[in-house]
Design a protein around this motif. Structure first.
Motif, PDB file in Angstrom:
ATOM      1  N   THR A 126       0.834  -1.189   0.000  1.00  0.00           N
ATOM      2  CA  THR A 126       0.000   0.000   0.000  1.00  0.00           C
ATOM      3  C   THR A 126       0.875   1.247   0.000  1.00  0.00           C
ATOM      4  N   GLU A 127       0.287   2.340  -0.423  1.00  0.00           N
ATOM      5  CA  GLU A 127       1.010   3.611  -0.446  1.00  0.00           C
ATOM      6  C   GLU A 127       1.444   4.041   0.954  1.00  0.00           C
ATOM      7  N   SER A 128       0.716   3.608   1.980  1.00  0.00           N
ATOM      8  CA  SER A 128       1.028   4.038   3.346  1.00  0.00           C
ATOM      9  C   SER A 128       1.960   3.092   4.092  1.00  0.00           C
ATOM     10  N   PRO A 185      -3.127   2.112  -3.905  1.00  0.00           N
ATOM     11  CA  PRO A 185      -3.926   2.704  -2.841  1.00  0.00           C
ATOM     12  C   PRO A 185      -4.332   1.629  -1.831  1.00  0.00           C
ATOM     13  N   ASP A 186      -4.456   2.016  -0.575  1.00  0.00           N
ATOM     14  CA  ASP A 186      -4.707   1.039   0.479  1.00  0.00           C
ATOM     15  C   ASP A 186      -5.893   0.134   0.173  1.00  0.00           C
ATOM     16  N   GLU A 188      -7.009  -0.950  -2.533  1.00  0.00           N
ATOM     17  CA  GLU A 188      -6.897  -1.800  -3.722  1.00  0.00           C
ATOM     18  C   GLU A 188      -5.935  -2.969  -3.555  1.00  0.00           C
TER      19      GLU A 188
END
Length: 251
Positions: A126-128, A185-186, A188
């Protein structure tokens, strides 16, 4: 009580779940031993065509279970047994597995988490997600074979920053370093990993196993004994026949 390493089956796809969410899936000694057993079983199961490794809840793995450390880390013999037999036993079982392995990474991926992810073939995050190995704050180094594995996967400059400066990196940096296959994105990540696993599982399983054996041989500077032994294999014949007939192959 649920097992700390849980195995879930969805047809030819096996999910290996690091299942200690109350500790952000930090790895206990028992979890390392069980992870080895699980991957040895996967290696011997011809029905498995792809493996997903993920953490329970919203994190991949926060590292080692530090609450256990006072019980063994201050004794050199026990410390060697932990790293050489338990940790490396599990990681080497992952590396020796001929089935493609996907790491599904969200939340924190620290220390042991980076090592486990480094033993996977493809890594989606994820991006985060956050990555690091800040064990210098705990007063000890990364074991030699574990450091070699991580260094190959994340790149030398990132490994040095993780280990020497306790730096923590975001997913964008790890993608740029080539550690990650994709960043999403989280919301997805789950669907993307499931889709990738099903795609891998639909390809020729023998070819996947042979590719992993070849990649291991290249990394170690060795050669396969019989690199063309698949010549008369049914999958080889089916793949060529399906292409010529303009149909989907049945592996």
């Amino acid at each position: 009580m649920d097992a700390a390493i849980r195995v879930e089956q969805d047809g030819p796809v096996t999910t290996v779940l690091l299942n200690s969410p109350d500790k952000l899936n930090a790895m206990s000694r028992a979890m390392w031993r069980e992870l080895k057993r699980v991957f040895e079983a996967i290696q011997s199961d011809s029905a498995v065509r792809c493996v997903r490794v993920r953490g329970a809840g919203s994190h991949f793995c926060a590292g080692g279970d530090i609450a256990e450390y006072p019980g063994f880390r201050f004794d050199e013999v026990e410390l060697r047994r932990f790293h050489e037999e338990e940790v490396w036993g599990a990681l080497s079982a992952m590396l020796a597995c001929d089935v493609p392995v996907i790491a599904q990474i969200e939340g924190v991926c620290m220390g042991a988490g980076v090592e486990i992810a480094s033993a996977c073939d493809m890594r989606l995050a994820t991006e985060s997600a956050k990555f690091g190995a800040p064990i210098a704050r705990l007063g000890f180094p990364m074991a030699q074979r574990e450091a070699a594995l991580v260094g190959r996967a994340v790149g030398e400059s990132t490994a040095r920053a993780m280990l020497l400066a306790a730096e923590v990196f975001g997913a964008a940096h790890m993608l740029a370093q080539g550690f990650l296959t994709r960043v999403l994105p989280d919301a997805e990540l789950e669907d993307a990993c499931q889709s990738l696993a099903q795609r891998v599982a639909g390809l020729a399983p023998q070819a996947a196993r042979l590719n992993k054996q070849t990649l291991r041989a290249l990394q170690s500077g060795e050669e396969l004994d019989r690199p063309y032994s698949y010549a008369d294999h049914a999958e080889h014949r089916e793949g060529i026949a399906a292409f010529l007939a303009k149909r989907k192959p049945l592996f």
